[in-house]
Design a protein around this motif. Sequence first.
Motif, PDB file in Angstrom:
ATOM      1  N   ALA A 115      28.149 -13.208 -27.604  1.00 48.67           N
ATOM      2  CA  ALA A 115      29.427 -12.688 -27.117  1.00 48.67           C
ATOM      3  C   ALA A 115      29.342 -12.234 -25.667  1.00 48.67           C
ATOM      4  O   ALA A 115      30.280 -12.447 -24.890  1.00 48.67           O
ATOM      5  CB  ALA A 115      29.894 -11.544 -28.007  1.00 48.67           C
ATOM      6  N   LYS A 116      28.237 -11.616 -25.270  1.00 47.93           N
ATOM      7  CA  LYS A 116      28.107 -11.140 -23.893  1.00 47.93           C
ATOM      8  C   LYS A 116      28.039 -12.310 -22.920  1.00 47.93           C
ATOM      9  O   LYS A 116      28.612 -12.255 -21.824  1.00 47.93           O
ATOM     10  CB  LYS A 116      26.876 -10.246 -23.768  1.00 47.93           C
ATOM     11  CG  LYS A 116      27.015  -8.918 -24.507  1.00 47.93           C
ATOM     12  CD  LYS A 116      25.800  -8.029 -24.316  1.00 47.93           C
ATOM     13  CE  LYS A 116      25.993  -6.706 -25.048  1.00 47.93           C
ATOM     14  NZ  LYS A 116      24.806  -5.823 -24.939  1.00 47.93           N
ATOM     15  N   VAL A 117      27.360 -13.373 -23.308  1.00 51.44           N
ATOM     16  CA  VAL A 117      27.316 -14.585 -22.480  1.00 51.44           C
ATOM     17  C   VAL A 117      28.715 -15.196 -22.388  1.00 51.44           C
ATOM     18  O   VAL A 117      29.150 -15.648 -21.322  1.00 51.44           O
ATOM     19  CB  VAL A 117      26.307 -15.593 -23.063  1.00 51.44           C
ATOM     20  CG1 VAL A 117      26.431 -16.956 -22.374  1.00 51.44           C
ATOM     21  CG2 VAL A 117      24.886 -15.063 -22.930  1.00 51.44           C
ATOM     22  N   ALA A 118      29.440 -15.177 -23.512  1.00 50.88           N
ATOM     23  CA  ALA A 118      30.779 -15.774 -23.544  1.00 50.88           C
ATOM     24  C   ALA A 118      31.736 -15.074 -22.598  1.00 50.88           C
ATOM     25  O   ALA A 118      32.617 -15.710 -22.008  1.00 50.88           O
ATOM     26  CB  ALA A 118      31.324 -15.731 -24.966  1.00 50.88           C
ATOM     27  N   LEU A 119      31.579 -13.750 -22.429  1.00 48.16           N
ATOM     28  CA  LEU A 119      32.479 -13.018 -21.538  1.00 48.16           C
ATOM     29  C   LEU A 119      32.352 -13.483 -20.093  1.00 48.16           C
ATOM     30  O   LEU A 119      33.280 -13.323 -19.295  1.00 48.16           O
ATOM     31  CB  LEU A 119      32.202 -11.514 -21.626  1.00 48.16           C
ATOM     32  CG  LEU A 119      32.659 -10.822 -22.904  1.00 48.16           C
ATOM     33  CD1 LEU A 119      32.232  -9.365 -22.901  1.00 48.16           C
ATOM     34  CD2 LEU A 119      34.167 -10.930 -23.084  1.00 48.16           C
ATOM     35  N   PHE A 120      31.214 -14.057 -19.734  1.00 50.91           N
ATOM     36  CA  PHE A 120      31.011 -14.561 -18.375  1.00 50.91           C
ATOM     37  C   PHE A 120      31.067 -16.088 -18.333  1.00 50.91           C
ATOM     38  O   PHE A 120      30.755 -16.696 -17.321  1.00 50.91           O
ATOM     39  CB  PHE A 120      29.675 -14.045 -17.827  1.00 50.91           C
ATOM     40  CG  PHE A 120      29.659 -12.554 -17.651  1.00 50.91           C
ATOM     41  CD1 PHE A 120      30.215 -11.969 -16.527  1.00 50.91           C
ATOM     42  CD2 PHE A 120      29.147 -11.728 -18.638  1.00 50.91           C
ATOM     43  CE1 PHE A 120      30.235 -10.593 -16.373  1.00 50.91           C
ATOM     44  CE2 PHE A 120      29.159 -10.346 -18.484  1.00 50.91           C
ATOM     45  CZ  PHE A 120      29.702  -9.781 -17.354  1.00 50.91           C
ATOM     46  N   GLY A 121      31.467 -16.678 -19.458  1.00 53.27           N
ATOM     47  CA  GLY A 121      31.657 -18.120 -19.525  1.00 53.27           C
ATOM     48  C   GLY A 121      33.135 -18.425 -19.679  1.00 53.27           C
ATOM     49  O   GLY A 121      33.972 -17.935 -18.917  1.00 53.27           O
ATOM     50  N   SER A 122      33.476 -19.210 -20.689  1.00 52.42           N
ATOM     51  CA  SER A 122      34.873 -19.565 -20.913  1.00 52.42           C
ATOM     52  C   SER A 122      35.141 -19.706 -22.399  1.00 52.42           C
ATOM     53  O   SER A 122      34.218 -19.833 -23.213  1.00 52.42           O
ATOM     54  CB  SER A 122      35.227 -20.865 -20.176  1.00 52.42           C
ATOM     55  OG  SER A 122      34.376 -21.926 -20.590  1.00 52.42           O
ATOM     56  N   LEU A 123      36.402 -19.674 -22.751  1.00 50.07           N
ATOM     57  CA  LEU A 123      36.830 -19.774 -24.141  1.00 50.07           C
ATOM     58  C   LEU A 123      37.299 -21.186 -24.441  1.00 50.07           C
ATOM     59  O   LEU A 123      37.744 -21.910 -23.543  1.00 50.07           O
ATOM     60  CB  LEU A 123      37.961 -18.778 -24.416  1.00 50.07           C
ATOM     61  CG  LEU A 123      37.663 -17.311 -24.103  1.00 50.07           C
ATOM     62  CD1 LEU A 123      38.908 -16.461 -24.386  1.00 50.07           C
ATOM     63  CD2 LEU A 123      36.483 -16.820 -24.914  1.00 50.07           C
ATOM     64  N   VAL A 124      37.217 -21.563 -25.693  1.00 44.54           N
ATOM     65  CA  VAL A 124      37.671 -22.887 -26.123  1.00 44.54           C
ATOM     66  C   VAL A 124      39.164 -22.817 -26.412  1.00 44.54           C
ATOM     67  O   VAL A 124      39.639 -21.907 -27.117  1.00 44.54           O
ATOM     68  CB  VAL A 124      36.895 -23.339 -27.377  1.00 44.54           C
ATOM     69  CG1 VAL A 124      37.452 -24.665 -27.899  1.00 44.54           C
ATOM     70  CG2 VAL A 124      35.414 -23.468 -27.055  1.00 44.54           C
ATOM     71  N   ALA A 125      39.921 -23.764 -25.863  1.00 44.10           N
ATOM     72  CA  ALA A 125      41.368 -23.787 -26.067  1.00 44.10           C
ATOM     73  C   ALA A 125      41.701 -24.101 -27.518  1.00 44.10           C
ATOM     74  O   ALA A 125      41.040 -24.917 -28.167  1.00 44.10           O
ATOM     75  CB  ALA A 125      42.016 -24.818 -25.148  1.00 44.10           C
ATOM     76  N   LEU A 126      42.729 -23.449 -28.034  1.00 47.52           N
ATOM     77  CA  LEU A 126      43.212 -23.714 -29.383  1.00 47.52           C
ATOM     78  C   LEU A 126      43.707 -25.161 -29.469  1.00 47.52           C
ATOM     79  O   LEU A 126      44.596 -25.564 -28.717  1.00 47.52           O
ATOM     80  CB  LEU A 126      44.364 -22.753 -29.708  1.00 47.52           C
ATOM     81  CG  LEU A 126      45.022 -22.870 -31.077  1.00 47.52           C
ATOM     82  CD1 LEU A 126      44.050 -22.421 -32.163  1.00 47.52           C
ATOM     83  CD2 LEU A 126      46.280 -22.005 -31.123  1.00 47.52           C
ATOM     84  N   GLY A 127      43.091 -25.954 -30.344  1.00 42.19           N
ATOM     85  CA  GLY A 127      43.510 -27.341 -30.467  1.00 42.19           C
ATOM     86  C   GLY A 127      43.056 -28.230 -29.332  1.00 42.19           C
ATOM     87  O   GLY A 127      43.592 -29.323 -29.142  1.00 42.19           O
ATOM     88  N   GLY A 128      42.087 -27.771 -28.551  1.00 41.09           N
ATOM     89  CA  GLY A 128      41.519 -28.619 -27.496  1.00 41.09           C
ATOM     90  C   GLY A 128      42.520 -28.937 -26.399  1.00 41.09           C
ATOM     91  O   GLY A 128      43.143 -28.056 -25.804  1.00 41.09           O
ATOM     92  N   THR A 129      42.715 -30.218 -26.138  1.00 40.95           N
ATOM     93  CA  THR A 129      43.587 -30.658 -25.056  1.00 40.95           C
ATOM     94  C   THR A 129      45.014 -30.130 -25.215  1.00 40.95           C
ATOM     95  O   THR A 129      45.661 -29.729 -24.243  1.00 40.95           O
ATOM     96  CB  THR A 129      43.611 -32.188 -24.984  1.00 40.95           C
ATOM     97  OG1 THR A 129      42.277 -32.654 -24.814  1.00 40.95           O
ATOM     98  CG2 THR A 129      44.465 -32.682 -23.839  1.00 40.95           C
TER      99      THR A 129
END
Length: 274
Positions: free
Chosen positions: A214-228
């Motif tokens: 989770a800590k790495v994710a806060l400085f990364g990015s989130l996956v969009a709901l349903g992708g494209t």
Amino acid sequence: MPETFSRSELETLVAQALAAAGAHAEMARLTAIALVDGEAIGQAGHGLSRVAQYAAFLRNGRADGAARPEIIAEKPAAVLIDAGHGLAYPALAMAEAEGERRARSQGVAFVGITNSHHSGAMGLPVARLARRGLVALAFTNSPAAMPVAGGRRALLGTNPVAAGFPRAAGHAPLVVDLALSTVARGTINRYAQSGTPIPEGWALDAEGNPTTDAKVALFGSLVALGGTKGAALALVVELLCVALTGAAFGFEADGFFSEEGNRPRLGQALLVID
């Protein structure tokens, strides 16, 4: 032993904390109501967990505690509100009132907010309007958190969408409130605070690789709901909240999970139908 607080007691405590950090009385009061309401409906990521964060933004100048919203452009069924870089809730309260007044007069109303900030649970204002017999849709952009399909760099915010629809007398309105990421960043933050791994498929690290930290994710990015498809909807929200209001794009705003940074200048949009 755990202590129990009434809603009014919590609102007073939160308002006092925000006022001590520099918010004027009305900003502190409206923000406190919104955060306690968010906690009460189970959206802890938009509840009391935000108090310390908002106070830091006020102290560090990321939010102007003296700001008061003002109408800077209007037509009978449309109005643009400048939040003045303050916390969003005074501008949201003005938007709710203007949206209702104009919708009852014109049948439909669009309200845009510019130079705004984090706006919490967007389901709250649409629920209030729906309880008063109006259909309402609300949108906000947010600091960049999601890449477009195939991307590695965050470009779009999670850009929540909320809608409220009235039902028959005596029945609660139907309310939909969701972010366009697979999960909201506030949820990731709660996992980070507890040191709990997040499920796979929620987030990417700074290099665009899947992560369960989770800590790495806060400085990364989130996956969009349903992708494209989710990324495309996030772009629609971005344009509604930015192109129509003059607010900043999400990639121009520093993230909310650092106390330091710029004034985000985000935008909100409210559509109200009688």
